[in-house]
Scaffold this active site. Structure first.
Site, mmCIF file in Angstrom:
data_model
loop_
_atom_site.group_PDB
_atom_site.id
_atom_site.type_symbol
_atom_site.label_atom_id
_atom_site.label_comp_id
_atom_site.label_asym_id
_atom_site.label_seq_id
_atom_site.Cartn_x
_atom_site.Cartn_y
_atom_site.Cartn_z
ATOM 1 N N ASP A 138 -13.537 -20.817 -28.138
ATOM 2 C CA ASP A 138 -13.931 -21.214 -26.777
ATOM 3 C C ASP A 138 -14.988 -20.268 -26.195
ATOM 4 O OD1 ASP A 138 -12.533 -23.526 -26.597
ATOM 5 O OD2 ASP A 138 -10.908 -22.742 -25.360
ATOM 6 N N GLU A 169 -5.879 -23.475 -9.763
ATOM 7 C CA GLU A 169 -5.131 -22.232 -10.002
ATOM 8 C C GLU A 169 -4.814 -21.468 -8.722
ATOM 9 O OE1 GLU A 169 -7.980 -23.109 -11.525
ATOM 10 O OE2 GLU A 169 -7.233 -23.658 -13.509
ATOM 11 N N PHE A 204 -8.133 -17.770 -16.014
ATOM 12 C CA PHE A 204 -8.004 -18.541 -14.767
ATOM 13 C C PHE A 204 -6.935 -17.942 -13.854
ATOM 14 C CE2 PHE A 204 -9.067 -21.895 -18.052
ATOM 15 C CZ PHE A 204 -10.424 -21.771 -17.864
ATOM 16 N N ARG A 229 2.614 -16.889 -27.226
ATOM 17 C CA ARG A 229 2.784 -18.032 -26.312
ATOM 18 C C ARG A 229 3.896 -18.957 -26.809
ATOM 19 N NH1 ARG A 229 -1.606 -22.638 -27.723
ATOM 20 N NH2 ARG A 229 -2.257 -21.868 -29.743
ATOM 21 N N ARG A 259 -3.076 -16.358 -27.833
ATOM 22 C CA ARG A 259 -3.148 -17.684 -28.440
ATOM 23 C C ARG A 259 -2.749 -17.720 -29.924
ATOM 24 N NH1 ARG A 259 -7.957 -20.215 -31.089
ATOM 25 N NH2 ARG A 259 -7.353 -22.367 -31.441
#
Lengths: 311, 272
Positions: A114, A55, A80, A7, A164
Site C-alpha cells: 500500500d 475515524e 488513520f 492482528r 499486518r
C-alpha cells in the site's frame, strides 16, 4: 517457526474477551475484515458497531461509550487511528482519561504494498507524548492476546499497536505479559538489544549472529513503551555498558527516544538506534521494505558491533 | 406550561445570565456571547426537562447533556451551580489557577459535566456514543447535545450526524444554537454552513425550527422530538448572540471578550 499476524491474535482475543465481559463493545471504521474485528462482529453482532469511513467520529463515539460505562475497543489502521483522529484521541479520550482501547493494525512499514501513505511510523511518538496514555506494542501473537486481556482489565486509555503480516510466534503459553514490565528474552553481558514489536524476532536472530562472533548480547522485549520499564532498562545496561534499540518506527520519538531519555537521566551509556531513518516508506513486500530501510538482524548486529567500539 | 412555570423559568434564565456576566468579568476572559444565546435552552433542560441528581452526578439512570460548543462553559457552569451540583459562589473562580472551573468543560473536575469539550465537533460524537450505549442497554433516558452553528463547519459534526441517523438514535436530541455569528464574523460570510434545515433533513434527522429564547417553544420542540422514537432530532434554535445585554446582542466581537466591571454593571442593570 509458526507465524501468526498480531492482528489475527487480536481478533481471536476479542472474541474470548467478549464472551466473559459483556461490557466490551467493538467499533471499527470500515476495515473490520482487515483489523479482524469482524471475528467479534460474527460472535456478538449486537455489541459491534461499524462507524463507516469516519475515524474522528469513531474515536468520539468510543469516548461516549466509555463515558456510559462500556469498554470500547476502537480499531482501524494505525495511520488513520493515530493520524486522522489525533485531536479526538487527545481531547476526547485522553484528556478526560476515558477507558477507551485503541487497537490499531497495519502499523509500520510491513503494511507493504500500500506504500508510504499507509505505513504509520510516527504513532508511538504521537501517543507516548499524550499525558496518561499507555502504549503497548506486542511482539507476537501470544503477547498480543495477553496484552488485549490486560488492557481490558486496566482502567484508562490504551494504545495497542498491531501489524499486518504473519510474524514468528516467540512466546509459549507460559509467557506472562504485564503492562509496564520489560522481559529479558535472552541473557547476555556485552550489549543490550532493546526491541519492540516485530523487531524482537529480528533482535533474537541478531543475537545469534553475534554469538557466533563471541559477542554475548542480551535481548530485552520492551512491549510497553509507556509507562517505560526504566528499572529494567538500567539493570540491563548496568551489566552490558551499551545498548541498541530496535523498532519498526521512525527513529525520532519512539522506543529509541524513550530509552535515550531514560538513560540520559539515569545511567548514560553508548547507544545506537535501529529504526526508520526519518523518511517515509514506500511500496514493496514487507521483507523487501525491512531490508531496504535497514530493519533486519544484519542491521541490528552491525549497530551492536558499532556500539561495542564506543564502550 | 402554566404561566407561573414560565415565569419561574424566566427568573432562572435571568439568574443564569447574571452569573455569566459576573463570572466572565471576574475571570477577565471567556465567552459571554455564545453563553447568553444558549441560556433558555439550558434553563429548560436543567430546570424542566432532564432527570439528573445533583447529589449523585454519576447516577446511572440520569439524562445526559453534552455541551459540544464547549466555549459556552459559563452557561453550563451557571446552570449546574443553580441546580445544586456545586456552590454558586465558586462561579467567580472561573478560569483561575486553583479553580476546578476550567475555561472549557472538564468532566474530571466539574460535577455534572458529562464530557470534556472545547475542540469543536468532538462533543457531538460523544453524545452519539452515549446514546448508542444507552440503546444497547435498553435504557429509556435521553442524551441532549448543544452545538454552535459555526461548529457545524467541522467535518466531524457530519460524521456524527450520519452515524446517529444510521443507528436510529431516537434517544438523542440535539440543539443548534443558531446565533448566526462566529469569532471572525457572520457565519455566512466566514464559511456558510446553511441551509441548516435541509442539511439535517438530508442526514435523516427529525428537524424542528424554533425561537431559541421562547421557553414554551423549547418545551414543545423537545416533546415533539421525543414522539419520534426512530431517529435523532435536531432542534434548530434561532437565537441572538449576547441575548439580554443590549450592547452585546448580535455583535461578533463579544464571542470571546469579557465585559469590564463598568460594562458588567450596566448589563446587570438591564437584566435586573
Amino acid at each position: 517457526m509458526t507465524k501468526i499476524a498480531t492482528r489475527d491474535a487480536y481478533g481471536k482475543a476479542l472474541v474470548r474477551l467478549g464472551e466473559h465481559n459483556k461490557n466490551i463493545v467493538v467499533l471499527d471504521a470500515d476495515l473490520s475484515k482487515s483489523t479482524k474485528t469482524a471475528d467479534f462482529q460474527s460472535a456478538y453482532p449486537e455489541r459491534f458497531f461499524n462507524l463507516g469511513i469516519a475515524e474522528q467520529n469513531l474515536m468520539g463515539v468510543a469516548a461516549g461509550f466509555a463515558a456510559a460505562g462500556k469498554i470500547p475497543f476502537a480499531s482501524t489502521f494505525a495511520v488513520f487511528a493515530i493520524g486522522r483522529a489525533y485531536d479526538q484521541i487527545r481531547n476526547t479520550i485522553a484528556y478526560p482519561m476515558l477507558n477507551v482501547k485503541i487497537a490499531a493494525t497495519h502499523a509500520g512499514l510491513t503494511v507493504g504494498e500500500d506504500g508510504g501513505s499507509h505505513q504509520m511510523i510516527e504513532d508511538i511518538a504521537l501517543t507516548r507524548v499524550i499525558p496518561g496514555m499507555t502504549v503497548i506494542v506486542p511482539a507476537d501473537a501470544t503477547e498480543t492476546e495477553q496484552a488485549i486481556m490486560k488492557a481490558a482489565e486496566f482502567e484508562g486509555p490504551v494504545y495497542i499497536r498491531l501489524g499486518r503480516p504473519a510474524v514468528p510466534v516467540i512466546f509459549g503459553e507460559d509467557y506472562t505479559f504485564e503492562i509496564g514490565k520489560s522481559v529479558i528474552v535472552k541473557e547476555g553481558k556485552d550489549v543490550a538489544l532493546f526491541a519492540t514489536g516485530i523487531m524482537l524476532s529480528e533482535s533474537i536472530a541478531a543475537a545469534e549472529e553475534l554469538a557466533a562472533e563471541g559477542i554475548d548480547a542480551e535481548v530485552i522485549n520492551i512491549s510497553t513503551i509507556k509507562p517505560l520499564d526504566t528499572d529494567g532498562i538500567i539493570k540491563s545496561v548496568t551489566k552490558t555498558g551499551c545498548c541498541v534499540t530496535c523498532e519498526e518506527h521512525n527513529i525520532i520519538g519512539g522506543l529509541g527516544s524513550a530509552v535515550a531519555e531514560a538513560l540520559a537521566e539515569n545511567h548514560p551509556v553508548p547507544m545506537e538506534r535501529v529504526g526508520v531513518n526519518d523518511t517515509f516508506g514506500r511500496s514493496g513486500s514487507p521483507n523487501e521494505l525491512l531490508e531496504a530501510f535497514g530493519l533486519t538482524k544484519k542491521d541490528i548486529a552491525e549497530k551492536a558491533r558499532k556500539v561495542l567500539q564506543r564502550k | 406550561m402554566s404561566a407561573t412555570e414560565v415565569k419561574e423559568l424566566e427568573t432562572m434564565a435571568q439568574k443564569i445570565r447574571c452569573h455569566i456576566l459576573r463570572m466572565t468579568t471576574a475571570a477577565g476572559s471567556g465567552h459571554p456571547g455564545g453563553s447568553l444565546s444558549a441560556v433558555e435552552i439550558l434553563t429548560h433542560l436543567y430546570f424542566k426537562e432532564m432527570n439528573v441528581d445533583p447529589k449523585n452526578p454519576s447516577w446511572e439512570d440520569r439524562d445526559r447533556f453534552v455541551l459540544s460548543k464547549g466555549h459556552a462553559a459559563p452557561v453550563l457552569y451557571a446552570a449546574l451551580a443553580e441546580k445544586g451540583f456545586f456552590p454558586a459562589e465558586d462561579l467567580k473562580t472561573l478560569r483561575k489557577i486553583d479553580s476546578y472551573l476550567q475555561g472549557h468543560p472538564d468532566m474530571k473536575k466539574v460535577p455534572g459535566v458529562e464530557m470534556s469539550t472545547g475542540s469543536l465537533g468532538t462533543g457531538f460524537s460523544t453524545a452519539v456514543g452515549m446514546a448508542m450505549a444507552l440503546t444497547l442497554d435498553k435504557k429509556d433516558n435521553y442524551v441532549y447535545a448543544l452545538l454552535g452553528d459555526g461548529e457545524t463547519q467541522e467535518g466531524q459534526v457530519w460524521e456524527a450526524a450520519m452515524s446517529a441517523a444510521h443507528y436510529n438514535l431516537g434517544n438523542l436530541i440535539a440543539f443548534l444554537d443558531n446565533n448566526g455569528l462566529q469569532i471572525d464574523g457572520d457565519i455566512s460570510d466566514v464559511m456558510c454552513p446553511e441551509p441548516f434545515p435541509d442539511k439535517w433533513k438530508a442526514f435523516n434527522w427529525q428537524v424542528i425550527e424554533i425561537d431559541g429564547h421562547d421557553l414554551n417553544a423549547i418545551a414543545e420542540a423537545v416533546a415533539e422530538a421525543k414522539k419520534d422514537t426512530g431517529r435523532p432530532a435536531m432542534i434548530i434554535a434561532k437565537t441572538v448572540k449576547g441575548k439580554g445585554v443590549s450592547y452585546m446582542e448580535n455583535e461578533a466581537g463579544w464571542h470571546g471578550k469579557c465585559p469590564s466591571p463598568d460594562e458588567m454593571e450596566a448589563a446587570l442593570c438591564e437584566l435586573e
